[in-house]
Design a protein around this motif. Sequence first.
Motif, PDB file in Angstrom:
ATOM      1  N   THR A  87       5.563  -4.167   3.900  1.00 31.61           N
ATOM      2  CA  THR A  87       4.981  -2.896   3.444  1.00 31.61           C
ATOM      3  C   THR A  87       3.457  -2.949   3.402  1.00 31.61           C
ATOM      4  OG1 THR A  87       5.214  -3.571   1.134  1.00 31.61           O
ATOM      5  CG2 THR A  87       7.001  -2.240   2.075  1.00 31.61           C
ATOM      6  N   GLN A  88       2.897  -4.145   3.259  1.00 28.49           N
ATOM      7  CA  GLN A  88       1.435  -4.272   3.212  1.00 28.49           C
ATOM      8  C   GLN A  88       0.792  -3.970   4.569  1.00 28.49           C
ATOM      9  OE1 GLN A  88       3.663  -6.739   2.967  1.00 28.49           O
ATOM     10  NE2 GLN A  88       2.864  -8.714   3.640  1.00 28.49           N
ATOM     11  N   TYR A  89       1.596  -3.910   5.643  1.00 24.35           N
ATOM     12  CA  TYR A  89       1.076  -3.626   6.985  1.00 24.35           C
ATOM     13  C   TYR A  89       1.428  -2.212   7.444  1.00 24.35           C
ATOM     14  CZ  TYR A  89       0.406  -8.649   7.007  1.00 24.35           C
ATOM     15  OH  TYR A  89       0.013  -9.920   6.691  1.00 24.35           O
ATOM     16  N   ARG A  90       1.781  -1.348   6.501  1.00 23.72           N
ATOM     17  CA  ARG A  90       2.182   0.016   6.862  1.00 23.72           C
ATOM     18  C   ARG A  90       1.011   0.826   7.392  1.00 23.72           C
ATOM     19  NH1 ARG A  90       2.162  -0.281   1.178  1.00 23.72           N
ATOM     20  NH2 ARG A  90       0.890   1.264   0.075  1.00 23.72           N
ATOM     21  N   SER A  91       1.360   1.899   8.073  1.00 25.89           N
ATOM     22  CA  SER A  91       0.370   2.857   8.565  1.00 25.89           C
ATOM     23  C   SER A  91       0.266   3.970   7.535  1.00 25.89           C
ATOM     24  CB  SER A  91       0.838   3.421   9.914  1.00 25.89           C
ATOM     25  OG  SER A  91      -0.063   4.405  10.364  1.00 25.89           O
ATOM     26  N   GLU A  92      -0.943   4.129   6.961  1.00 25.71           N
ATOM     27  CA  GLU A  92      -1.120   5.132   5.917  1.00 25.71           C
ATOM     28  C   GLU A  92      -2.562   5.628   5.898  1.00 25.71           C
ATOM     29  OE1 GLU A  92       0.206   5.801   1.252  1.00 25.71           O
ATOM     30  OE2 GLU A  92       0.622   3.893   2.231  1.00 25.71           O
ATOM     31  N   VAL A  93      -2.696   6.928   5.718  1.00 25.38           N
ATOM     32  CA  VAL A  93      -4.004   7.550   5.525  1.00 25.38           C
ATOM     33  C   VAL A  93      -4.106   7.901   4.054  1.00 25.38           C
ATOM     34  CG1 VAL A  93      -5.458   9.549   6.046  1.00 25.38           C
ATOM     35  CG2 VAL A  93      -4.108   8.477   7.873  1.00 25.38           C
ATOM     36  N   PHE A  94      -5.113   7.370   3.395  1.00 29.61           N
ATOM     37  CA  PHE A  94      -5.375   7.687   1.989  1.00 29.61           C
ATOM     38  C   PHE A  94      -6.520   8.697   1.973  1.00 29.61           C
ATOM     39  CE2 PHE A  94      -3.509   3.481   2.108  1.00 29.61           C
ATOM     40  CZ  PHE A  94      -2.563   3.527   1.101  1.00 29.61           C
ATOM     41  N   TYR A  95      -6.167   9.957   1.797  1.00 24.05           N
ATOM     42  CA  TYR A  95      -7.169  11.022   1.936  1.00 24.05           C
ATOM     43  C   TYR A  95      -7.981  11.217   0.661  1.00 24.05           C
ATOM     44  CZ  TYR A  95      -3.403  13.709  -0.252  1.00 24.05           C
ATOM     45  OH  TYR A  95      -2.411  14.129  -1.095  1.00 24.05           O
ATOM     46  N   HIS A  96      -9.236  11.591   0.876  1.00 25.66           N
ATOM     47  CA  HIS A  96     -10.177  11.913  -0.201  1.00 25.66           C
ATOM     48  C   HIS A  96     -10.409  13.419  -0.137  1.00 25.66           C
ATOM     49  CE1 HIS A  96     -11.394   7.665  -0.995  1.00 25.66           C
ATOM     50  NE2 HIS A  96     -11.026   7.521   0.261  1.00 25.66           N
ATOM     51  N   GLY A  97      -9.610  14.174  -0.834  1.00 28.09           N
ATOM     52  CA  GLY A  97      -9.800  15.626  -0.881  1.00 28.09           C
ATOM     53  C   GLY A  97      -8.942  16.386   0.111  1.00 28.09           C
ATOM     54  N   ASP A  98      -8.887  17.695  -0.108  1.00 30.54           N
ATOM     55  CA  ASP A  98      -8.035  18.583   0.690  1.00 30.54           C
ATOM     56  C   ASP A  98      -8.428  18.646   2.160  1.00 30.54           C
ATOM     57  OD1 ASP A  98      -6.442  19.164  -1.481  1.00 30.54           O
ATOM     58  OD2 ASP A  98      -7.527  20.998  -2.004  1.00 30.54           O
TER      59      ASP A  98
ATOM     60  N   THR B 214      -6.361   6.401  -4.109  1.00 29.28           N
ATOM     61  CA  THR B 214      -6.419   5.943  -5.496  1.00 29.28           C
ATOM     62  C   THR B 214      -7.399   4.780  -5.541  1.00 29.28           C
ATOM     63  OG1 THR B 214      -4.534   4.483  -5.107  1.00 29.28           O
ATOM     64  CG2 THR B 214      -4.039   6.664  -6.013  1.00 29.28           C
ATOM     65  N   PHE B 215      -7.316   3.955  -6.550  1.00 34.19           N
ATOM     66  CA  PHE B 215      -8.269   2.868  -6.688  1.00 34.19           C
ATOM     67  C   PHE B 215      -8.169   1.910  -5.509  1.00 34.19           C
ATOM     68  CE2 PHE B 215     -10.498  -0.739  -8.409  1.00 34.19           C
ATOM     69  CZ  PHE B 215     -11.548  -0.117  -9.061  1.00 34.19           C
ATOM     70  N   PHE B 216      -9.317   1.547  -4.967  1.00 34.16           N
ATOM     71  CA  PHE B 216      -9.418   0.617  -3.842  1.00 34.16           C
ATOM     72  C   PHE B 216      -9.968  -0.703  -4.370  1.00 34.16           C
ATOM     73  CE2 PHE B 216     -11.595  -1.410  -0.307  1.00 34.16           C
ATOM     74  CZ  PHE B 216     -10.691  -1.246   0.744  1.00 34.16           C
ATOM     75  N   TYR B 217      -9.233  -1.775  -4.128  1.00 31.43           N
ATOM     76  CA  TYR B 217      -9.661  -3.107  -4.574  1.00 31.43           C
ATOM     77  C   TYR B 217     -10.198  -3.885  -3.379  1.00 31.43           C
ATOM     78  CZ  TYR B 217      -6.737  -2.030  -8.620  1.00 31.43           C
ATOM     79  OH  TYR B 217      -6.173  -1.435  -9.723  1.00 31.43           O
ATOM     80  N   PRO B 218     -11.505  -4.189  -3.353  1.00 32.56           N
ATOM     81  CA  PRO B 218     -12.023  -5.002  -2.245  1.00 32.56           C
ATOM     82  C   PRO B 218     -11.311  -6.352  -2.194  1.00 32.56           C
ATOM     83  CG  PRO B 218     -13.827  -4.007  -3.466  1.00 32.56           C
ATOM     84  CD  PRO B 218     -12.570  -3.772  -4.271  1.00 32.56           C
ATOM     85  N   ALA B 219     -11.024  -6.803  -0.979  1.00 31.94           N
ATOM     86  CA  ALA B 219     -10.391  -8.104  -0.785  1.00 31.94           C
ATOM     87  C   ALA B 219     -11.400  -9.214  -1.064  1.00 31.94           C
ATOM     88  CB  ALA B 219      -9.858  -8.212   0.643  1.00 31.94           C
ATOM     89  N   GLU B 220     -10.886 -10.416  -1.133  1.00 34.96           N
ATOM     90  CA  GLU B 220     -11.711 -11.593  -1.360  1.00 34.96           C
ATOM     91  C   GLU B 220     -12.800 -11.676  -0.282  1.00 34.96           C
ATOM     92  OE1 GLU B 220      -7.570 -12.243  -2.969  1.00 34.96           O
ATOM     93  OE2 GLU B 220      -8.439 -11.314  -1.225  1.00 34.96           O
ATOM     94  N   ASP B 221     -13.923 -12.289  -0.631  1.00 33.74           N
ATOM     95  CA  ASP B 221     -15.090 -12.365   0.267  1.00 33.74           C
ATOM     96  C   ASP B 221     -14.753 -12.912   1.652  1.00 33.74           C
ATOM     97  OD1 ASP B 221     -16.722 -11.284  -1.643  1.00 33.74           O
ATOM     98  OD2 ASP B 221     -17.651 -13.185  -2.228  1.00 33.74           O
TER      99      ASP B 221
END
Length: 182
Positions: A97-108, A139-146
Amino acid sequence: MSEQNGLEVATLAGGCFWCTEALFLELKGVKKVVSGYTGGKTKNPTYEEVCSGYTGHAEAIEITFDPNEISYEDILEVFFATHDPTTLNRQGADVGTQYRSEVFYHGDAQKKAAENFIQLLNDQNIFGKKVVTKLSEATFFYPAEDYHQNYYNRNKNQGYCMAVISPKLDKLRKNYKSKLKE
């Protein structure tokens, strides 16, 4: 729409974030690309936790771009052209599931643009099967490790980079010359 200084943000998941990050860093108008995790329930997840498939998060990228130089629709075009949006929870050998195709939209406006783009792809039967890319509100975006940031450009000779990312970049450079940085 997340805007600062006239810039906008796009959040996309299209398989391994090393791949998507490397592609979008090459586009004109893209100011910054951050690899990370979003769409799940675990707060401050680690790479190992996300790889377990239990966090609900997708490997994703957060793109900061100048809409005067590149449109959100152009970003969607490159996104859909550079991964397989017809396979559920899989890109090539990367499965889960971590490799799914998804668009996380910001606004309408982004939501409508993504809906229209997917409808067009399906109506024209571009992939020969239906697009399964999910649309979700960002929703909240968590930056990955450096060590995940700018991974390809720091590890070009690593096996995965040479076998998977380099061919994607070659395709991007061939098909989208006008959209690339100088």
